[in-house]
Every structure is written in structure tokens, then in C-alpha cells.
Scaffold this motif. Structure first.
Motif, PDB file in Angstrom:
ATOM      1  N   ALA A  58       0.839  -1.207   0.000  1.00  0.00           N
ATOM      2  CA  ALA A  58       0.000   0.000   0.000  1.00  0.00           C
ATOM      3  C   ALA A  58       0.871   1.253   0.000  1.00  0.00           C
ATOM      4  CB  ALA A  58      -0.921  -0.005   1.215  1.00  0.00           C
ATOM      5  N   HIS A  59       1.945   1.224   0.777  1.00  0.00           N
ATOM      6  CA  HIS A  59       2.857   2.372   0.845  1.00  0.00           C
ATOM      7  C   HIS A  59       3.509   2.635  -0.518  1.00  0.00           C
ATOM      8  CE1 HIS A  59       5.665   5.244   2.566  1.00  0.00           C
ATOM      9  NE2 HIS A  59       6.645   4.598   1.935  1.00  0.00           N
ATOM     10  N   VAL A  60       3.924   1.568  -1.193  1.00  0.00           N
ATOM     11  CA  VAL A  60       4.548   1.713  -2.517  1.00  0.00           C
ATOM     12  C   VAL A  60       3.544   2.255  -3.534  1.00  0.00           C
ATOM     13  CG1 VAL A  60       5.654   0.490  -4.433  1.00  0.00           C
ATOM     14  CG2 VAL A  60       6.233  -0.108  -2.071  1.00  0.00           C
ATOM     15  N   ILE A  61       2.345   1.702  -3.525  1.00  0.00           N
ATOM     16  CA  ILE A  61       1.294   2.161  -4.452  1.00  0.00           C
ATOM     17  C   ILE A  61       0.967   3.629  -4.194  1.00  0.00           C
ATOM     18  CG2 ILE A  61      -1.122   1.877  -5.153  1.00  0.00           C
ATOM     19  CD1 ILE A  61      -0.792  -1.130  -4.355  1.00  0.00           C
ATOM     20  N   GLN A  62       0.900   4.010  -2.916  1.00  0.00           N
ATOM     21  CA  GLN A  62       0.619   5.397  -2.561  1.00  0.00           C
ATOM     22  C   GLN A  62       1.712   6.339  -3.068  1.00  0.00           C
ATOM     23  OE1 GLN A  62       0.228   6.085   1.642  1.00  0.00           O
ATOM     24  NE2 GLN A  62      -0.775   8.059   1.374  1.00  0.00           N
ATOM     25  N   SER A  63       2.958   5.880  -2.985  1.00  0.00           N
ATOM     26  CA  SER A  63       4.066   6.713  -3.476  1.00  0.00           C
ATOM     27  C   SER A  63       3.983   6.893  -4.989  1.00  0.00           C
ATOM     28  CB  SER A  63       5.420   6.093  -3.089  1.00  0.00           C
ATOM     29  OG  SER A  63       5.675   4.913  -3.842  1.00  0.00           O
ATOM     30  N   ASN A  72      -8.312  -0.394  -2.824  1.00  0.00           N
ATOM     31  CA  ASN A  72      -8.579   1.034  -2.608  1.00  0.00           C
ATOM     32  C   ASN A  72      -7.376   1.887  -3.007  1.00  0.00           C
ATOM     33  OD1 ASN A  72     -11.144   0.567  -1.637  1.00  0.00           O
ATOM     34  ND2 ASN A  72     -10.584   0.717   0.525  1.00  0.00           N
ATOM     35  N   HIS A  73      -6.183   1.416  -2.634  1.00  0.00           N
ATOM     36  CA  HIS A  73      -4.972   2.152  -3.001  1.00  0.00           C
ATOM     37  C   HIS A  73      -4.747   2.124  -4.515  1.00  0.00           C
ATOM     38  CE1 HIS A  73      -3.919   2.241   1.290  1.00  0.00           C
ATOM     39  NE2 HIS A  73      -3.047   3.174   0.955  1.00  0.00           N
ATOM     40  N   LEU A  74      -5.085   1.015  -5.143  1.00  0.00           N
ATOM     41  CA  LEU A  74      -4.944   0.927  -6.600  1.00  0.00           C
ATOM     42  C   LEU A  74      -5.931   1.862  -7.295  1.00  0.00           C
ATOM     43  CD1 LEU A  74      -4.464  -2.929  -7.057  1.00  0.00           C
ATOM     44  CD2 LEU A  74      -2.793  -1.152  -7.673  1.00  0.00           C
ATOM     45  N   VAL A  75      -7.176   1.901  -6.830  1.00  0.00           N
ATOM     46  CA  VAL A  75      -8.179   2.814  -7.395  1.00  0.00           C
ATOM     47  C   VAL A  75      -7.695   4.251  -7.274  1.00  0.00           C
ATOM     48  CG1 VAL A  75     -10.495   3.774  -7.074  1.00  0.00           C
ATOM     49  CG2 VAL A  75     -10.162   1.297  -7.063  1.00  0.00           C
ATOM     50  N   ASN A  76      -7.173   4.590  -6.107  1.00  0.00           N
ATOM     51  CA  ASN A  76      -6.655   5.942  -5.882  1.00  0.00           C
ATOM     52  C   ASN A  76      -5.477   6.251  -6.804  1.00  0.00           C
ATOM     53  OD1 ASN A  76      -6.300   8.476  -4.282  1.00  0.00           O
ATOM     54  ND2 ASN A  76      -4.392   7.470  -3.700  1.00  0.00           N
ATOM     55  N   MET A  77      -4.578   5.255  -6.964  1.00  0.00           N
ATOM     56  CA  MET A  77      -3.402   5.451  -7.812  1.00  0.00           C
ATOM     57  C   MET A  77      -3.803   5.676  -9.267  1.00  0.00           C
ATOM     58  SD  MET A  77      -1.201   3.849 -10.198  1.00  0.00           S
ATOM     59  CE  MET A  77      -1.575   2.106 -10.033  1.00  0.00           C
ATOM     60  N   TYR A  78      -4.679   4.836  -9.789  1.00  0.00           N
ATOM     61  CA  TYR A  78      -5.119   4.999 -11.180  1.00  0.00           C
ATOM     62  C   TYR A  78      -5.855   6.332 -11.376  1.00  0.00           C
ATOM     63  CZ  TYR A  78      -3.823   0.255 -12.583  1.00  0.00           C
ATOM     64  OH  TYR A  78      -3.114  -0.880 -12.902  1.00  0.00           O
ATOM     65  N   SER A  79      -6.646   6.730 -10.390  1.00  0.00           N
ATOM     66  CA  SER A  79      -7.369   8.002 -10.487  1.00  0.00           C
ATOM     67  C   SER A  79      -6.420   9.179 -10.516  1.00  0.00           C
ATOM     68  CB  SER A  79      -8.334   8.144  -9.299  1.00  0.00           C
ATOM     69  OG  SER A  79      -9.304   7.140  -9.310  1.00  0.00           O
ATOM     70  N   LYS A 102       4.838   2.442 -13.400  1.00  0.00           N
ATOM     71  CA  LYS A 102       5.341   1.637 -12.287  1.00  0.00           C
ATOM     72  C   LYS A 102       4.189   1.054 -11.483  1.00  0.00           C
ATOM     73  CE  LYS A 102       9.940   3.635 -11.647  1.00  0.00           C
ATOM     74  NZ  LYS A 102      10.874   4.275 -10.683  1.00  0.00           N
ATOM     75  N   GLY A 103       3.127   1.848 -11.332  1.00  0.00           N
ATOM     76  CA  GLY A 103       1.952   1.346 -10.632  1.00  0.00           C
ATOM     77  C   GLY A 103       1.318   0.181 -11.360  1.00  0.00           C
ATOM     78  N   LYS A 104       1.251   0.270 -12.687  1.00  0.00           N
ATOM     79  CA  LYS A 104       0.698  -0.828 -13.492  1.00  0.00           C
ATOM     80  C   LYS A 104       1.558  -2.086 -13.380  1.00  0.00           C
ATOM     81  CE  LYS A 104      -1.865   1.568 -17.159  1.00  0.00           C
ATOM     82  NZ  LYS A 104      -1.888   1.879 -18.599  1.00  0.00           N
ATOM     83  N   GLN A 105       2.885  -1.894 -13.398  1.00  0.00           N
ATOM     84  CA  GLN A 105       3.799  -3.041 -13.293  1.00  0.00           C
ATOM     85  C   GLN A 105       3.611  -3.766 -11.963  1.00  0.00           C
ATOM     86  OE1 GLN A 105       7.744  -1.498 -13.952  1.00  0.00           O
ATOM     87  NE2 GLN A 105       7.299  -0.867 -16.064  1.00  0.00           N
ATOM     88  N   LEU A 106       3.517  -2.985 -10.884  1.00  0.00           N
ATOM     89  CA  LEU A 106       3.323  -3.603  -9.570  1.00  0.00           C
ATOM     90  C   LEU A 106       1.972  -4.322  -9.509  1.00  0.00           C
ATOM     91  CD1 LEU A 106       4.138  -4.154  -6.677  1.00  0.00           C
ATOM     92  CD2 LEU A 106       3.279  -1.893  -6.042  1.00  0.00           C
TER      93      LEU A 106
END
Length: 424
Positions: free
Chosen positions: A9-14, A44-51, A23-27
Motif C-alpha cells: 500500500a505504501h509503494v502504491i501510494q508513493s 482502494n490504493h490501486l483505485v486511488n493510484m489509477y485516479s 510503475k503502478g501498473k507493473q506492480l
């Protein structure tokens, strides 16, 4: 893939914060390939990252596939839609959340109110205001600032003031919403008074407040107040901010102080944009200093900045005012080069320019090429006819012509100007 959910979650948030979509897609792909369970927390973190990275379609796809959603899921999706300007979908998702019997957070409220402000949906916004009161969020700064902004953008300054005055604590965002609201609704004196109150309350000034207040000074031609703001700009280190510099220039230009406007322009050589150049050009045009305006235009071209329709319109007006046909025809070639030759506003200024240079046929030809003549275009044509008709036939015929232009409706197969001319 031995890391726990908190680490992922921390990595996705960064990645979300730094807008690193790839990088988010790769993870995300690695998590799927490794069979890692995508719980609500990670999703939830992925939804936030893509948004936050602008890939709303994939964020929605993830959101729709979630077997369970919590309040964080709904808030992330609503906020993402609002931040990416998909306002109707943000409101629709908010309604879905309410149907799912989830109580909105202050962040969800703020996003929805922002959507209402952008869409001008005042009635929906009022409903959100009532719901926020019921949920106890109205006095949260985040919600209150957006409510004041919504009411001001919908030209409801009485309601905006009520929200503002009821807030127990006021930060720079709330003050900016009010000052900007006053300025955009034409109540410039109140905007300046609000700024003074803000200073007296010791609230931190940011560049947004300064821009809004400078715009009010420009409208009032309050140069002395504007100069005091200029001192604040320098003191706070905002002189190299493009928006602030442009607002300063506009204020000086509207006050007729071209020397100060030119000094601001010269001091920001590394942070100019088309607005900076156009503002200075417009100032020189209003002072009938066409040569200086053309010099600024030449500088603009040397720096590789593309002019816009406002740049050309100001320069063409200058040529019209001085009947400078040679410079006007050169500008016409530039207009064609940059594909503004079909812009109704630019064409209207050419109608006026060629008319003032004595070329009635060219004025009429350009007018005929305008696909859907605006009121400005018609006014330009009437003005051109007025000059020529009065010169040839006198004042009485001029008024007869204006009557024809005002009341005559052309058929589809004959040019408008011919009937007006045939009247004589």
C-alpha cells in the motif's frame, strides 16, 4: 512477493503521489501474476493510484469489480472522478454510495460540492449543503471552502457570505474563495475589503489570493492598492510566479501605467507565456503605440511562443485605429499561418481594419466568409458601412442603412450586403 499489505500500500501510494502510472501498473500486474490476494485495502490504493494518474477508466473497472466496498472505496472513486473533471459521474457515484447506505466523508462532500460548482448545479449543491449540515461536516474547512466557492461560482454571494461568516476558523483557501467570488461577480470593492480583513486577521497570503485581489484592482484601476500588492508580491517571493506576474501586468495595463507593466514584463524574462505578451501588446495598443506593440509581437515570435486569437485581435485593432494597411496585411498572413483566419473574433477585427483603411470590398468579403457572424461581426460591418455611406451619401442615408441591417432578413441564396447596398 513476501511483503505485507502495508508495504504494498505504501509503494502504491508513493506511485500515486508522484504520478508514476507505468510503475503502478507493473506492480499491479506482478501482484496478479503472483496470485496475491487483492483485498479491499490494496484495491482502494490501486483505485486511488489509477485516479490520480489520470487512468479513470481502469480505476472505474477496478471499482466496479470489487465484491465489497467500504467508505474509503467510495470516497476514492468520487474524489478521482471529480479531480479528473468527470463531474456528472462523480455526482452519480455519490448517489450510488447513498443508496448503498454509506455515510459520506468530508472528502466525498468536498468533491461533490466542487462538481456542483463546476457544473453550475446550484440546487443539487444546496441539497449537499443540507446533508453536510445533517452529517456535521459544514464547519469543516475543507467542506466550507468548497461550499463558499460553489455559491460564489453560481453567483449566489449572499449564501457564500453566510457560509463564510458561520465558519469558526477561516484559512487562506476560504478567504481566496470569497475574494475570487467577489471579483468574478463584479463586486470588486468587496474583494479589496475582504483582502484587508484577511491581512488584519493574520492569515497567510498565497499566490492565489494575490491574483484574485490584483484582478479586482485591475477592474477598479486602483493602481495605489495594486502597488501595495506588488510590494507584497516581492516580499513574499512570488514575482517569478507566472500567474502573479501576469496579474500584476494586467493591473498596470488597465490602469494605463505602461512603464510599470513593461518593468514587470522585463523582470520575468524566464517565466513569460502568451498571456504575458498579449497583455503588454494590448496595453500598447490601447495607448496607440503600435510600433511598440509590434516590437513585443516580434519578441514573442523570436522566443518561439505561438500567438493566440487575442494577440492577433489586439494588433489588428491597432492597425485599424491608425489605418496601417501594410502592417495589417502582414498580420493577415500570420493569421492564416496560425489557422486563426476562421476565428469569428479575429475576422471581425479584420472587417473593421480593412474598412478603416478604405477597402470596403475586402471588409465585405471577410464578413461573408464568417460561418456564423456574431454581434461583434455585425457591429464591425455596420461601422464600416457607416464610415463609407456617411462619406458618400450623408447622415440621412446612414440611418436608412442601419435600419435595413437591423430589420432585414436575407434569403439563403443572396449575400446580405448586396441587398443593403441595393437599397440605395
Amino acid at each position: 512477493m513476501q511483503k505485507d499489505s502495508n508495504t504494498f500500500a505504501h509503494v502504491i501510494q508513493s506511485y500515486a503521489q508522484t504520478r508514476q502510472l507505468n510503475k503502478g501498473k507493473q506492480l499491479h500486474a506482478q501482484l496478479i501474476s503472483a496470485g496475491y490476494p487483492l483485498c479491499i485495502f490494496i484495491t482502494n490504493h490501486l483505485v486511488n493510484m489509477y485516479s490520480k494518474c489520470g487512468d479513470l477508466d481502469y480505476a472505474l473497472k477496478l471499482f466496479d469489480k470489487m465484491p465489497q466496498r467500504n467508505l474509503v472505496s467510495w470516497t476514492a472513486m468520487i474524489t478521482g472522478l471529480s479531480q479528473n473533471l468527470r463531474f456528472p459521474e462523480a455526482l452519480e457515484t455519490f448517489c450510488q454510495m447513498r443508496n448503498a447506505e454509506k455515510s459520506p466523508t468530508q472528502f466525498a462532500f468536498s468533491s461533490v460540492v466542487r462538481a456542483c460548482a463546476s457544473l453550475g448545479w446550484i440546487e443539487f449543491g444546496r441539497q449537499m449543503h443540507c446533508l453536510a449540515l445533517k452529517c456535521g461536516f459544514c464547519y469543516e474547512l475543507f467542506v466550507g471552502s468548497n461550499l463558499a466557492d460553489m455559491y460564489s461560482k453560481c453567483a449566489k454571494m449572499v449564501e457564500a457570505c453566510k457560509v463564510f461568516e458561520e465558519m469558526p476558523c477561516k484559512d487562506e483557501v476560504l478567504w481566496t474563495a470569497m475574494i475570487d467570488g467577489y471579483a468574478k461577480n463584479g463586486d470588486f470593492e468587496e474583494a479589496l475589503l475582504a483582502y484587508k480583513r484577511m491581512i488584519n486577521d493574520g492569515v497567510v497570503i498565497d499566490q492565489h489570493v494575490l491574483c484574485s485581489t490584483l484582478n479586482a484592482c485591475a477592474a477598479l484601476k486602483a493602481c495605489d492598492f495594486g502597488r501595495s500588492l506588488h510590494l507584497s508580491v516581492v516580499k513574499l517571493g512570488f514575482e517569478l510566479e507566472i500567474a502573479v506576474g501576469n496579474a500584476l501586468m494586467d493591473m498596470y495595463v488597465k490602469a494605463g501605467d505602461m512603464e510599470s507593466a513593461s518593468n514587470v514584463f522585463a523582470s520575468k524574462s524566464e517565466c513569460r507565456n502568451i498571456v504575458s505578451f498579449t497583455s503588454l501588446i494590448d496595453g500598447y495598443v490601447k495607448k496607440d503605440q503600435i510600433e511598440r506593440a509590434l516590437c513585443v509581437f516580434a519578441d514573442l515570435q523570436r522566443q518561439g511562443i505561438e500567438p493566440n486569437e487575442y494577440t492577433f485581435s489586439s494588433l489588428i485593432k491597432a492597425c485599424a485605429n491608425q489605418a496601417a494597411l501594410e502592417q495589417g496585411t502582414q498580420l493577415h498572413a500570420q493569421v492564416v499561418k496560425f489557422n486563426f483566419d476562421t476565428d469569428p473574433y479575429v475576422c471581425s477585427t479584420f472587417v473593421d481594419m480593412y474598412g478603416k483603411c478604405g477597402l470596403l470590398d475586402d471588409s465585405i468579403r471577410i464578413f461573408d466568409e464568417i460561418a456564423d457572424p456574431t454581434e461583434i461581426a455585425w457591429n464591425s460591418l455596420v461601422s464600416v458601412f457607416a464610415q463609407h455611406v456617411k462619406k458618400v451619401w450623408g447622415t440621412r442615408k446612414l440611418f436608412q442603412l442601419i435600419s435595413v441591417l437591423l430589420y432585414w432578413r436575407p434569403t439563403d441564396d443572396e449575400p446580405e450586403y448586396l441587398v443593403a447596398i441595393d437599397f440605395f
